[in-house]
Scaffold this active site. Sequence first.
Site, PDB file in Angstrom:
ATOM      1  N   GLU A 172       0.944  -0.863  -0.222  1.00 28.44           N
ATOM      2  CA  GLU A 172       0.002   0.293   0.402  1.00 28.44           C
ATOM      3  C   GLU A 172       0.822   1.327  -0.192  1.00 28.44           C
ATOM      4  OE1 GLU A 172      -4.092  -1.716   2.259  1.00 28.44           O
ATOM      5  OE2 GLU A 172      -2.383  -1.165   3.730  1.00 28.44           O
ATOM      6  N   GLU A 179      -7.238  -1.746  10.652  1.00 32.93           N
ATOM      7  CA  GLU A 179      -7.131  -0.713  11.533  1.00 32.93           C
ATOM      8  C   GLU A 179      -7.133   0.657  11.910  1.00 32.93           C
ATOM      9  OE1 GLU A 179      -4.985  -1.625   8.001  1.00 32.93           O
ATOM     10  OE2 GLU A 179      -4.241  -2.964   8.587  1.00 32.93           O
ATOM     11  N   ASP A 189     -12.188  -4.677  -2.506  1.00 33.19           N
ATOM     12  CA  ASP A 189     -13.215  -6.010  -2.696  1.00 33.19           C
ATOM     13  C   ASP A 189     -14.433  -5.414  -2.322  1.00 33.19           C
ATOM     14  OD1 ASP A 189     -13.525  -6.739   0.920  1.00 33.19           O
ATOM     15  OD2 ASP A 189     -11.003  -5.966  -0.390  1.00 33.19           O
TER      16      ASP A 189
HETATM   17  N1  ADE Z   1      -9.003  -4.318   3.318  1.00 33.70           N
HETATM   18  C1  ADE Z   1      -9.714  -5.253   2.552  1.00 33.70           C
HETATM   19  N2  ADE Z   1     -10.355  -5.594   2.096  1.00 33.70           N
HETATM   20  C2  ADE Z   1     -10.781  -6.086   3.959  1.00 33.70           C
HETATM   21  C3  ADE Z   1     -11.911  -6.687   4.064  1.00 33.70           C
HETATM   22  N3  ADE Z   1     -13.253  -6.792   3.315  1.00 33.70           N
HETATM   23  N4  ADE Z   1     -12.325  -6.343   5.456  1.00 33.70           N
HETATM   24  C4  ADE Z   1     -11.149  -6.364   6.515  1.00 33.70           C
HETATM   25  N5  ADE Z   1     -10.153  -5.994   5.717  1.00 33.70           N
HETATM   26  C5  ADE Z   1      -9.653  -5.454   4.276  1.00 33.70           C
END
Ligand code: ADE
Length: 228
Positions: A12, A170, A193
């Site tokens: 990242e 986080e 996602d």
């Molecule tokens: N980081 C990227 N996608 C995530 C998700 N669906 N849940 C937790 N952390 C993530």
Amino acid sequence: MTLALQFAMAAEATPFLERRGLAHAHTDPRYGFEFHEGDGLVVAIAGTHPRYRVDSIGTISAVLLTSTLLERYRPALVVNAGTAGGFQARGAKVGDVFLGAEVAVFHDRRIPLPGFEAMGRAHLPVHCDRALAAKLGLKVGVVSTGDSLDCTPEDLAQLTALGAQVKEMEAASIAWVCERHGVPLVLLKAITDLVDHPSATSEQFVKNLALAVGRLTDALEALMEQLP
Ligand code: ADE
């Protein structure tokens, strides 16, 4: 004035570090946290776990890293930048970048004991400039934190009850530390996602990571230009 950026994953942070040409300055000898410095900026990355050999993502490292960052550099502001899940039912798309709304919460700290429930969920202060978000074309949404990539039915119920638009691992723990230090926190999260999509979160994450990090880096650059 020092401005701090905190990332969980090297993937990242790397495009931003490369664009800015920020030099590596320090590795924390106990936790492996990585710090890069330059241009009035300090970039803090959770680093690699020495035994598991993957990025130290999640709330434990995030808390320790923020505490170390604040004690060592005393920044005036922290920006937590990273990737996250979104909800198509609430209009999110892969590659969207969200500015965190005024509170960050936890969706996997369920403590049904008198007085503890609210502390578990927490409502932690986040600095949110909605006019700036509109100017930069960022969406605004409540960021919710937990320690799992997947989403159990209990997590989903909590996320829905809390009005969360962004799910990651986080932000609220960083907000917990920043609040105690009286240091403002800005959240910037790019969607890899969709939590409410039929395909597995892990597959979506891997497929969309590069796209989301590209958008995150562009948004971060645009945000930096607007900060004093
Ligand atoms: N980081 C990227 N996608 C995530 C998700 N669906 N849940 C937790 N952390 C993530």
